[in-house]
Design a protein around this motif. Structure first.
Motif, PDB file in Angstrom:
ATOM      1  N   GLY A  71       0.839  -1.206   0.000  1.00  0.00           N
ATOM      2  CA  GLY A  71       0.000   0.000   0.000  1.00  0.00           C
ATOM      3  C   GLY A  71       0.870   1.250   0.000  1.00  0.00           C
ATOM      4  N   HIS A  72       1.871   1.267   0.902  1.00  0.00           N
ATOM      5  CA  HIS A  72       2.834   2.384   0.922  1.00  0.00           C
ATOM      6  C   HIS A  72       3.568   2.498  -0.412  1.00  0.00           C
ATOM      7  N   SER A  73       4.055   1.370  -0.896  1.00  0.00           N
ATOM      8  CA  SER A  73       4.911   1.368  -2.080  1.00  0.00           C
ATOM      9  C   SER A  73       4.150   1.809  -3.329  1.00  0.00           C
ATOM     10  N   PRO A 115      -1.926   1.634   6.646  1.00  0.00           N
ATOM     11  CA  PRO A 115      -3.042   1.363   7.555  1.00  0.00           C
ATOM     12  C   PRO A 115      -4.380   1.233   6.835  1.00  0.00           C
ATOM     13  N   PHE A 116      -4.571   2.012   5.763  1.00  0.00           N
ATOM     14  CA  PHE A 116      -5.823   1.930   5.000  1.00  0.00           C
ATOM     15  C   PHE A 116      -6.008   0.528   4.428  1.00  0.00           C
ATOM     16  N   VAL A 117      -4.930  -0.028   3.862  1.00  0.00           N
ATOM     17  CA  VAL A 117      -4.997  -1.397   3.326  1.00  0.00           C
ATOM     18  C   VAL A 117      -5.328  -2.385   4.444  1.00  0.00           C
ATOM     19  N   SER A 118      -4.701  -2.217   5.609  1.00  0.00           N
ATOM     20  CA  SER A 118      -4.965  -3.118   6.733  1.00  0.00           C
ATOM     21  C   SER A 118      -6.425  -3.029   7.181  1.00  0.00           C
ATOM     22  N   PHE A 119      -6.969  -1.810   7.224  1.00  0.00           N
ATOM     23  CA  PHE A 119      -8.375  -1.639   7.622  1.00  0.00           C
ATOM     24  C   PHE A 119      -9.316  -2.284   6.605  1.00  0.00           C
ATOM     25  N   VAL A 120      -9.028  -2.120   5.323  1.00  0.00           N
ATOM     26  CA  VAL A 120      -9.876  -2.709   4.278  1.00  0.00           C
ATOM     27  C   VAL A 120      -9.856  -4.231   4.388  1.00  0.00           C
ATOM     28  N   ILE A 156      -7.063  -5.124  11.845  1.00  0.00           N
ATOM     29  CA  ILE A 156      -7.576  -3.881  12.434  1.00  0.00           C
ATOM     30  C   ILE A 156      -6.594  -3.356  13.480  1.00  0.00           C
ATOM     31  N   VAL A 157      -6.100  -4.263  14.332  1.00  0.00           N
ATOM     32  CA  VAL A 157      -5.116  -3.880  15.360  1.00  0.00           C
ATOM     33  C   VAL A 157      -3.831  -3.376  14.703  1.00  0.00           C
ATOM     34  N   LEU A 158      -3.401  -4.049  13.629  1.00  0.00           N
ATOM     35  CA  LEU A 158      -2.199  -3.633  12.904  1.00  0.00           C
ATOM     36  C   LEU A 158      -2.358  -2.219  12.354  1.00  0.00           C
ATOM     37  N   GLY A 159      -3.519  -1.935  11.779  1.00  0.00           N
ATOM     38  CA  GLY A 159      -3.771  -0.594  11.255  1.00  0.00           C
ATOM     39  C   GLY A 159      -3.752   0.452  12.351  1.00  0.00           C
ATOM     40  N   LEU A 160      -4.393   0.147  13.482  1.00  0.00           N
ATOM     41  CA  LEU A 160      -4.434   1.099  14.600  1.00  0.00           C
ATOM     42  C   LEU A 160      -3.050   1.295  15.207  1.00  0.00           C
ATOM     43  N   PHE A 161      -2.301   0.190  15.361  1.00  0.00           N
ATOM     44  CA  PHE A 161      -0.957   0.276  15.933  1.00  0.00           C
ATOM     45  C   PHE A 161      -0.058   1.168  15.084  1.00  0.00           C
ATOM     46  N   LEU A 163      -0.890   3.601  13.344  1.00  0.00           N
ATOM     47  CA  LEU A 163      -1.310   5.003  13.403  1.00  0.00           C
ATOM     48  C   LEU A 163      -0.851   5.699  14.686  1.00  0.00           C
ATOM     49  N   LEU A 164      -0.160   4.952  15.557  1.00  0.00           N
ATOM     50  CA  LEU A 164       0.399   5.594  16.753  1.00  0.00           C
ATOM     51  C   LEU A 164       1.335   6.720  16.311  1.00  0.00           C
ATOM     52  N   PRO A 165       1.193   7.907  16.907  1.00  0.00           N
ATOM     53  CA  PRO A 165       1.944   9.087  16.437  1.00  0.00           C
ATOM     54  C   PRO A 165       3.411   9.063  16.840  1.00  0.00           C
ATOM     55  N   ALA A 166       4.138   8.058  16.380  1.00  0.00           N
ATOM     56  CA  ALA A 166       5.554   7.932  16.746  1.00  0.00           C
ATOM     57  C   ALA A 166       6.298   7.208  15.634  1.00  0.00           C
ATOM     58  N   PHE A 167       7.486   7.709  15.299  1.00  0.00           N
ATOM     59  CA  PHE A 167       8.356   6.978  14.363  1.00  0.00           C
ATOM     60  C   PHE A 167       8.793   5.675  15.039  1.00  0.00           C
ATOM     61  N   PRO A 168       9.008   4.595  14.316  1.00  0.00           N
ATOM     62  CA  PRO A 168       8.945   4.483  12.863  1.00  0.00           C
ATOM     63  C   PRO A 168       7.583   4.081  12.337  1.00  0.00           C
ATOM     64  N   MET A 169       6.522   4.155  13.172  1.00  0.00           N
ATOM     65  CA  MET A 169       5.189   3.829  12.699  1.00  0.00           C
ATOM     66  C   MET A 169       4.684   4.900  11.735  1.00  0.00           C
ATOM     67  N   ASP A 170       3.660   4.511  10.975  1.00  0.00           N
ATOM     68  CA  ASP A 170       3.109   5.428   9.982  1.00  0.00           C
ATOM     69  C   ASP A 170       2.533   6.682  10.623  1.00  0.00           C
ATOM     70  N   GLY A 171       2.039   6.540  11.849  1.00  0.00           N
ATOM     71  CA  GLY A 171       1.476   7.696  12.546  1.00  0.00           C
ATOM     72  C   GLY A 171       2.509   8.779  12.779  1.00  0.00           C
ATOM     73  N   GLY A 172       3.778   8.407  12.961  1.00  0.00           N
ATOM     74  CA  GLY A 172       4.833   9.400  13.121  1.00  0.00           C
ATOM     75  C   GLY A 172       5.007  10.225  11.861  1.00  0.00           C
ATOM     76  N   ARG A 173       4.895   9.598  10.696  1.00  0.00           N
ATOM     77  CA  ARG A 173       5.008  10.318   9.426  1.00  0.00           C
ATOM     78  C   ARG A 173       3.780  11.185   9.177  1.00  0.00           C
ATOM     79  N   LEU A 174       2.618  10.686   9.599  1.00  0.00           N
ATOM     80  CA  LEU A 174       1.403  11.511   9.487  1.00  0.00           C
ATOM     81  C   LEU A 174       1.532  12.769  10.349  1.00  0.00           C
ATOM     82  N   LEU A 175       2.081  12.591  11.553  1.00  0.00           N
ATOM     83  CA  LEU A 175       2.257  13.733  12.449  1.00  0.00           C
ATOM     84  C   LEU A 175       3.263  14.714  11.857  1.00  0.00           C
ATOM     85  N   ARG A 176       4.358  14.198  11.273  1.00  0.00           N
ATOM     86  CA  ARG A 176       5.337  15.094  10.657  1.00  0.00           C
ATOM     87  C   ARG A 176       4.718  15.852   9.482  1.00  0.00           C
TER      88      ARG A 176
END
Length: 363
Positions: A71-73, A115-120, A156-161, A163-176
């Motif tokens: 999904g990222h790639s 995370p979107f792919v994981s939620f779907v 679902i848990v993988l997608g939520l995890f 989204l945690l607002p911390a690198f190296p998770m995707d949520g850290g990049r969203l926050l940046r």
């Protein structure tokens, strides 16, 4: 020793299995086989069916992780980012990207795609679980739609995890990306990394009282945030300079016919741990202290530099940015680069040169 094994390619992107993934695979199979429903198959008979379902669920789970990374790639490739490979590791998957775009809206889309792919996938599998449990109840083995529930819930848990607002998770990049719309990219990275470190500290503190696994995850997050902050700062500051501005021009070289013992003495005298190997004006390779360490002391008198030098030369051009050189060093895990122009060696650039430049820029 190679730590990753290529298993194929999708969309032109090599897919690899890291050795840590091979170690964790049987652990997941065991966990699914001994846990009771709805999180495992304990009690399923015959026992071979239990293990078969546990193995299948594990394989499908990491297939879902792989799809998360694709999904990222996929979105990154649409923005022209080169994807070196996708590797499945102990803690999941990682896409090795050339560089995340610094346009906040693009980074946001790339980060959220996983995370979107994981939620779907999760919602689709939970829907299949509900449908099969409702329609085929009494006709199909409950373990079949139990597998849908397990995989759906974990996605679902993988997608939520992530989204945690911390690198190296995707949520850290969203926050940046959110910060980058309001300030410089370096400052945005620093704020997002600081938030991630604080989050890691609180998670580690929680782990002391509830679950030791949280301490390990917290350590992983703290290191990831620190590395992202440091590498981004270095990369952006070094973009202002070209390799020719900071390279060493008077390059000390060695001929291929000297012995390893002679090379060791030369390193001791000149305090340099790496040399290009030249035969006349022809560049033959590069030799480092690491190459010497692999030779026993008694064998160094009879071993030539040509026997141990690296012939696959990784080089940069004088006009490349210092930032590009830093990325090449990082990707290849090497400490120095030869600077080549029109096939001729014109200089050498070490990690120390880059760090020295960074120290001067930070003063």
């Amino acid at each position: 020793m190679k730590t990753s094994l290529k298993i194929g390619s999708i969309m032109g992107i090599p897919v690899k299995l890291h050795i840590t993934f091979l170690l964790i695979l049987p652990v997941f199979v065991l966990v699914f086989s001994i846990n009771e429903a709805p999180l495992g198959f304990a009690g399923t008979t015959p026992l071979i069916l239990n293990y078969a379902l546990s193995l299948l669920t594990t394989i499908l789970l990491f297939t879902c992780v792989l799809l998360h990374e694709f999904g990222h790639s996929y979105i990154a490739k649409r923005y022209g980012v080169e994807i070196k490979d996708i590797t499945l590791l102990l803690f999941g998957g990682v896409s090795s990207m050339e560089e995340i775009p610094r346009v906040p809206s693009q980074e946001l889309r790339i980060a959220f795609a996983g995370p979107f792919v994981s939620f779907v996938i999760g919602l689709a599998l939970l829907g299949m679980n509900f449908f099969t449990a409702s329609v085929f109840s009494g006709y199909a083995d409950t373990s079949v739609y139990l597998m849908f529930y397990i995989l759906g819930s974990i996605n679902i848990v993988l997608g939520l995890f992530n989204l945690l607002p911390a690198f190296p998770m995707d949520g850290g990049r969203l926050l940046r990306a959110w910060y980058a719309k309001r300030m410089s990219y370096i400052k945005a990275t620093h704020y997002a990394a600081s938030f991630g470190k604080m989050f890691a500290f609180l998670m580690g503190l929680l782990g002391l009282f509830y679950n030791p696994w949280l301490i390990l995850i917290a350590f992983f997050i703290y290191i990831g945030a620190s590395e992202e902050d440091k590498s981004t700062t270095i990369s952006i500051l070094l973009e202002k300079y070209e390799v020719r501005d900071i390279m060493t021009e008077n390059v000390l070289s060695v001929p291929p016919e000297i012995t390893v013992e002679e090379l060791a003495k030369l390193m001791f005298e000149n305090k340099h741990l790496g040399y290009p190997v030249m035969q006349g004006n022809s560049l033959k390779g590069v030799v480092t202290f690491t190459d010497i360490r692999n030779i026993l002391p008694n064998d160094r008198f009879a071993t030539l530099v040509s026997d141990i030098m690296t012939r696959d030369i990784i080089s940069v051009a004088p006009g490349d940015t210092a930032s590009d050189a830093f990325k090449v060093m990082t990707l290849n895990n090497i400490g120095r680069l030869l600077v080549v122009s029109d096939g001729e060696l014109v200089g050498i650039l070490s990690r120390s040169d880059l760090m020295r430049t960074m120290m001067l820029l930070n003063e």
